[in-house]
Design an enzyme around this catalytic site. Structure first.
Site, PDB file in Angstrom:
ATOM      1  N   ASP A 249       0.835  -1.199   0.000  1.00 29.43           N
ATOM      2  CA  ASP A 249       0.000   0.000   0.000  1.00 29.43           C
ATOM      3  C   ASP A 249       0.864   1.242   0.000  1.00 29.43           C
ATOM      4  OD1 ASP A 249      -2.225  -1.540   0.147  1.00 29.43           O
ATOM      5  OD2 ASP A 249      -2.398  -1.413   2.334  1.00 29.43           O
ATOM      6  N   LYS A 271      -0.894   3.535  -5.763  1.00 27.27           N
ATOM      7  CA  LYS A 271      -0.705   4.650  -6.705  1.00 27.27           C
ATOM      8  C   LYS A 271      -1.831   4.722  -7.714  1.00 27.27           C
ATOM      9  CE  LYS A 271       3.861   6.288  -6.574  1.00 27.27           C
ATOM     10  NZ  LYS A 271       4.997   5.389  -6.645  1.00 27.27           N
ATOM     11  N   MET A 384      -8.882   6.694   9.860  1.00 24.18           N
ATOM     12  CA  MET A 384      -9.394   7.457   8.719  1.00 24.18           C
ATOM     13  C   MET A 384     -10.423   8.482   9.188  1.00 24.18           C
ATOM     14  SD  MET A 384      -9.695   4.296   6.047  1.00 24.18           S
ATOM     15  CE  MET A 384     -10.141   3.060   7.265  1.00 24.18           C
TER      16      MET A 384
HETATM   17  N1  SAH Z   1      -4.296  -1.589   8.853  1.00 21.58           N
HETATM   18  C1  SAH Z   1      -3.930  -0.288   9.332  1.00 21.58           C
HETATM   19  C2  SAH Z   1      -5.021   0.728   9.130  1.00 21.58           C
HETATM   20  C3  SAH Z   1      -5.322   1.031   7.708  1.00 21.58           C
HETATM   21  S1  SAH Z   1      -6.515   2.273   7.546  1.00 21.58           S
HETATM   22  C4  SAH Z   1      -3.507  -0.388  10.791  1.00 21.58           C
HETATM   23  O1  SAH Z   1      -3.692  -1.419  11.414  1.00 21.58           O
HETATM   24  O2  SAH Z   1      -2.967   0.585  11.320  1.00 21.58           O
HETATM   25  C5  SAH Z   1      -5.505   3.713   7.332  1.00 21.58           C
HETATM   26  C6  SAH Z   1      -5.613   4.596   8.562  1.00 21.58           C
HETATM   27  O3  SAH Z   1      -4.790   4.101   9.576  1.00 21.58           O
HETATM   28  C7  SAH Z   1      -5.134   6.008   8.345  1.00 21.58           C
HETATM   29  O4  SAH Z   1      -6.137   6.816   7.747  1.00 21.58           O
HETATM   30  C8  SAH Z   1      -4.864   6.443   9.762  1.00 21.58           C
HETATM   31  O5  SAH Z   1      -6.044   6.740  10.438  1.00 21.58           O
HETATM   32  C9  SAH Z   1      -4.330   5.167  10.366  1.00 21.58           C
HETATM   33  N2  SAH Z   1      -2.859   5.118  10.367  1.00 21.58           N
HETATM   34  C10 SAH Z   1      -2.053   4.267   9.712  1.00 21.58           C
HETATM   35  N3  SAH Z   1      -0.760   4.497  10.002  1.00 21.58           N
HETATM   36  C11 SAH Z   1      -0.747   5.527  10.869  1.00 21.58           C
HETATM   37  C12 SAH Z   1       0.272   6.233  11.565  1.00 21.58           C
HETATM   38  N4  SAH Z   1       1.580   5.934  11.411  1.00 21.58           N
HETATM   39  N5  SAH Z   1      -0.082   7.244  12.387  1.00 21.58           N
HETATM   40  C13 SAH Z   1      -1.366   7.560  12.567  1.00 21.58           C
HETATM   41  N6  SAH Z   1      -2.384   6.927  11.953  1.00 21.58           N
HETATM   42  C14 SAH Z   1      -2.071   5.925  11.111  1.00 21.58           C
END
Ligand code: SAH
Length: 465
Positions: A249, A271, A384
């Site tokens: 991703d 992308k 999100m």
């Molecule tokens: N599978 C991922 C989530 C994917 S959804 C997980 O377990 O973290 C994508 C969302 O995850 C983003 O919009 C944000 O809200 C959050 N996210 C992912 N990485 C992040 C980070 N380093 N810091 C803050 N929020 C993050």
């Protein structure tokens, strides 16, 4: 990396050395392995040099190097073991366009000669930029022991067999075949029956590997964690190290992609071209296409693959194609973000449950059980949630939540550019417009950053100003 390692083609090129003693001889021993023309200038050459010249291995001029002697040469070694003379000859060589090495003088050298493990055509070059010659020697010794001496011969024989081996699917199947040949069947056969034995072993191995199931491929759904490469699991590292194909991703940090096997094919499905969300079918197709050719596919997702990752759609597609799979969990953004706040996700007498919720889904802003969430002491990690901030705020207030309920935004959790914005339910949307956050943001409803921590951070910032 100050020195970039390359392998220079010396066929038909000239290498010039100045020096008549041990240092010059040591370099010549290495250079004589190449196909270069070697020209040596030495006012007083030692006997060994004279012998090499008499044998036609080098061209020897029994005088000091003069301007014009290096014209057209690819490399020059200053090996007189005399600082003034080395500086003089190096200046000539530099002016005449050769790359210059001064023996035992890293500072003034334009290139350095690595420690070499020679299994021609397999050559391993080891360099430490002069920092740890002892280490280079230890690594060399280790490799010398580990790489069978016949490896070079096996490689020459194997090279001719490459077109035949292309009948195996690319990726793991082919890699396994060659690993078997070089480290198991090949050395044994060569030892017993020489070159003919090695050739027969190749034919035999190919038959055996071809008859293995073409369905050897498999898919690892791997959590890449929140961004800090040190928050990867060991399992994730091993999977990346073995992957033939990494399908990732956009949120996966480049430092993590760098851990993938060098030959691995990296496919970015975040992308454009794959489109924002509608292209799930294309992603599924890419995973299956590679896996069904026998490749080890790592489907790398940010955080934990099981959290808001549309994992089930991919698993169903992979199952339908009859490909084996497994899940390698990762640290989800909520875990990293709460660590950034210095808090814990659950706390006695505050909250005994946490909700992981998303600000929006495929249909738009996501509805939740707002009434339950609006009760005092509830905690939610909102993924999100940036665009949905005003919506979440409105829904919770409408259901009677206290506007003073703490809300924290953690941007880029676990990364060097992590930022925390502290707000309340009442001002959360405005707080986001006041401090626009561009990176991924985890929103915590019901939790404030630990006070001492927030103050320490502010103090540190003040001191830095
Ligand atoms: N599978 C991922 C989530 C994917 S959804 C997980 O377990 O973290 C994508 C969302 O995850 C983003 O919009 C944000 O809200 C959050 N996210 C992912 N990485 C992040 C980070 N380093 N810091 C803050 N929020 C993050």
């Amino acid at each position: 990396m100050q020195h970039f390692p390359i392998f220079l083609n010396l066929r038909g090129r000239t290498v010039v050395l100045s020096g008549g003693g041990e240092a010059a001889l040591a370099k010549l021993r290495l250079l004589m392995k190449t196909e270069a023309t070697l020209r040596v200038f030495a006012a007083e050459p030692c006997d060994d040099l004279r012998t090499l010249a008499a044998d036609g291995r080098i061209a020897l001029a029994e005088r000091a190097l003069q301007p014009g002697d290096v014209t057209g040469a690819a490399l020059f070694y200053a090996a007189d073991e005399d600082a003034d003379e080395d500086a003089r000859t190096a200046a000539i060589a530099d002016a005449e366009g050769a790359l210059v090495n001064i023996v035992d003088n890293l500072e003034d050298s334009q290139f350095i000669t690595p420690a070499i493990v020679d299994r021609d055509p397999v050559t391993v070059a080891i360099g430490t930029e002069g920092a740890a010659p002892v280490l280079a020697r230890a690594i060399k010794r280790d490799l010398e022991e580990r790489l069978p001496p016949v490896l070079g011969l096996l490689a020459k024989i194997g090279k001719l067999f490459r077109p035949a081996a292309e009948r195996l699917p690319m990726g793991r199947a082919r890699r396994d075949f060659w690993a078997d040949y070089y480290f198991d069947a090949g050395p044994r056969a060569y030892e017993a029956e020489g070159e003919d034995g090695a050739n027969a072993a190749l034919e035999d191995l190919l038959d055996r590997h071809l008859s293995r199931s073409a369905q050897d491929g498999h898919v690892d759904f791997v959590g890449a964690g929140p961004g800090d490469p040190e928050l990867l699991t060991l399992k994730a590292r091993v999977a990346l190290d073995k992957a033939d194909v990494v399908i990732h991703d956009r949120l996966v940090a480049p430092e993590i992609l760098e851990l993938a096997r060098r030959e691995a094919l990296l496919v970015d499905v975040g992308k454009t071209g794959f489109g924002p969300s509608a292209a799930q079918d294309d992603i599924n197709a890419a995973i299956i296409e590679h896996a069904s050719q026998g490749a080890h596919v790592v489907r790398l997702k940010s955080g934990d693959p099981t959290v808001f990752g549309r994992l089930d759609e991919e698993i169903e597609a992979v199952e339908a194609a009859g490909v084996a799979w497994r899940i390698v969990p990762g640290i989800t953004a909520a875990s990293a973000a709460i660590a950034g706040l210095g808090q814990s996700l659950t706390k006695r007498e505050r909250n005994s449950s946490v909700r992981f919720m998303t600000g929006h889904d495929m249909k738009g802003f996501a509805e939740q059980d707002w009434r339950a969430l609006a009760r005092p002491g509830e905690v939610a990690a909102v993924y999100m949630g940036k665009r949905a901030a005003r919506f979440v705020q409105g829904r919770l207030m409408m259901h009677g939540a206290d506007p003073a309920t703490p809300v924290s935004f953690v941007e880029n959790a676990s990364r060097p550019d992590q930022r925390v914005v502290e707000a309340t339910l009442g001002d959360m949307a405005d707080a986001l417009s006041d401090t626009p956050l561009d990176g991924p943001v985890l929103t915590f409803y019901g939790i404030a950053p630990r006070r001492a921590r927030a103050e320490a951070a502010a103090f540190e910032q003040e001191m830095a100003l």
